[in-house]
Design an enzyme around this catalytic site. Sequence first.
Site, short mmCIF file in Angstrom:
data_model
loop_
_atom_site.label_atom_id
_atom_site.label_comp_id
_atom_site.label_asym_id
_atom_site.label_seq_id
_atom_site.Cartn_x
_atom_site.Cartn_y
_atom_site.Cartn_z
N CYS A 275 0.80 -1.22 0.00
CA CYS A 275 0.00 0.00 0.00
C CYS A 275 0.84 1.28 0.00
O CYS A 275 0.30 2.38 -0.04
CB CYS A 275 -0.95 0.00 1.19
SG CYS A 275 -2.08 -1.41 1.16
N HIS B 158 -2.06 8.28 6.17
CA HIS B 158 -2.43 7.02 5.51
C HIS B 158 -3.81 6.59 6.00
O HIS B 158 -4.67 6.22 5.20
CB HIS B 158 -1.40 5.93 5.81
CG HIS B 158 -1.69 4.64 5.13
ND1 HIS B 158 -1.61 4.49 3.77
CD2 HIS B 158 -2.08 3.43 5.62
CE1 HIS B 158 -1.93 3.25 3.44
NE2 HIS B 158 -2.23 2.58 4.55
N GLU C 154 0.45 4.75 13.41
CA GLU C 154 0.75 5.96 12.64
C GLU C 154 0.76 7.19 13.54
O GLU C 154 1.61 8.06 13.40
CB GLU C 154 -0.28 6.14 11.53
CG GLU C 154 -0.03 7.39 10.71
CD GLU C 154 -0.85 7.49 9.44
OE1 GLU C 154 -0.52 8.35 8.59
OE2 GLU C 154 -1.82 6.71 9.27
N LYS D 8 -9.35 8.67 3.11
CA LYS D 8 -9.88 7.37 2.70
C LYS D 8 -11.34 7.16 3.13
O LYS D 8 -11.99 6.23 2.68
CB LYS D 8 -9.01 6.23 3.24
CG LYS D 8 -7.66 6.10 2.54
CD LYS D 8 -6.89 4.89 3.06
CE LYS D 8 -5.57 4.71 2.34
NZ LYS D 8 -4.57 5.75 2.69
N HIS E 298 -9.87 2.32 0.38
CA HIS E 298 -8.43 2.07 0.32
C HIS E 298 -8.08 1.38 -1.00
O HIS E 298 -8.24 0.16 -1.12
CB HIS E 298 -8.02 1.20 1.50
CG HIS E 298 -6.54 1.11 1.70
ND1 HIS E 298 -5.63 1.68 0.84
CD2 HIS E 298 -5.80 0.49 2.67
CE1 HIS E 298 -4.41 1.43 1.28
NE2 HIS E 298 -4.49 0.71 2.38
N PHE F 192 1.32 -3.45 3.93
CA PHE F 192 1.68 -4.80 4.36
C PHE F 192 3.19 -5.03 4.13
O PHE F 192 3.78 -4.50 3.20
CB PHE F 192 0.90 -5.83 3.56
CG PHE F 192 -0.50 -6.08 4.07
CD1 PHE F 192 -1.01 -5.40 5.16
CD2 PHE F 192 -1.31 -7.02 3.45
CE1 PHE F 192 -2.29 -5.64 5.62
CE2 PHE F 192 -2.61 -7.28 3.91
CZ PHE F 192 -3.09 -6.58 5.00
#
Length: 409
Positions: A162, A302, A313, A334, A339, A397
């Site tokens: 991602c 993110h 985060e 998002k 996503h 990931f």
Amino acid sequence: MRRVAVTGIGAVTPIGSGADGLWAGVLANRSAVREVERFDASPFPSRIAAQIDDFVAADHFDAKRARRLDRFSQLSVAAARMAIGQSCLSDADRSDGRTGVWIGSALGGVAFGEEQHAAYVLGGVRAVAPTLATAVFGGAGASNVAIDLGIRGPAVGNANSCASGAMAIGQAFHAIRAGIVDVALAGGAEAPLAPLTFGAFAMIRVLSQRNEDPAAASRPFDRDRDGFVMSEGAAVLVLEAWESAERRGAMILGEVAGFGASTDAYHLTAPLPSGEAAAAAITTALADAGVASSAIGYVNAHASSTQLNELAEAKALHLALGEQAASVPVSGTKGLYGHPLGASGAIEAAITVTALREGLLPGTCNLVNLDERCGLNVLHEATPARPAAALSTSFGFGGMNAALVFRAT
């Protein structure tokens, strides 16, 4: 070390296409998430996604070209064409070997491969599209953009989960700054909405199961978030050496100023809880830009709408930005478009550049009850402001972390 300008933005997303369409979707502050219609999602615990309904290949390509490209490559090429159109780059500007392409994607043509496997099971090898071999590899997006636009510099595809789109922009930025190329088309594309591909994520319980209320399912930084919502999309930015952009009288939309990357080296799906590695990507980007943490006036996070990732985060932002992390405006966009995996960093880069240019920081769709554990100043609504610099973060990931710093112009 050359300055790097953004002179074009192209996007195909669930909330709008083109630079203007994407921004209009941000301002509308309305989620595009709903029940999956592309396939039967009833076997899965999650049955919602953000789909692009108004992208028709025939509107962008002739019939032959449309048949040769799977959806991942179609989105890549369409977004690149839009970016080129806004930047007004001529054929000569991009065919001299001094222009490159960097396109990131977590999954590339995997969904098309899944579709062709189903055709094989039903009809044997003769039922399989002859374009399968050239569609499924990760570099197909970059290669097809180069072919379509006649670009003969480097064409690079990455599959950094991602963080792919942000990685592509960062690598292209460094290539221009170092003098390897003068112009780059950089971004990300993703087309993962196929049953097995979608189901793989649903089965490991990382997707939201708010099936009864799809529009409210993607809810960054909300204490009741329960997973991310898969989506599709693409965004491509035209990056250009500043002197090149000025010489041809291009409209400069913003500046890419710094890039940093790191790896958690911890787990394939869970972030490093301390946020230390993600913070290292941010501090590297700040140093790369020559920008003090105190100069960051906006963060496009993110913020994938997952419990673990947003806590990690938040810790990363506190480590990298210090005391001001609690006050700097943050948004998670998002909530609007879900996503789109490897495309998300590129879409969010486009939004960040536009926010700086417009003097308006996006809100966070579906944020009802802020998760106070994050300790961040998350914007509920769009807020007028003109910060000098902004940060966009992408985490994926495998513990892959990327951070981009942008300056207003």
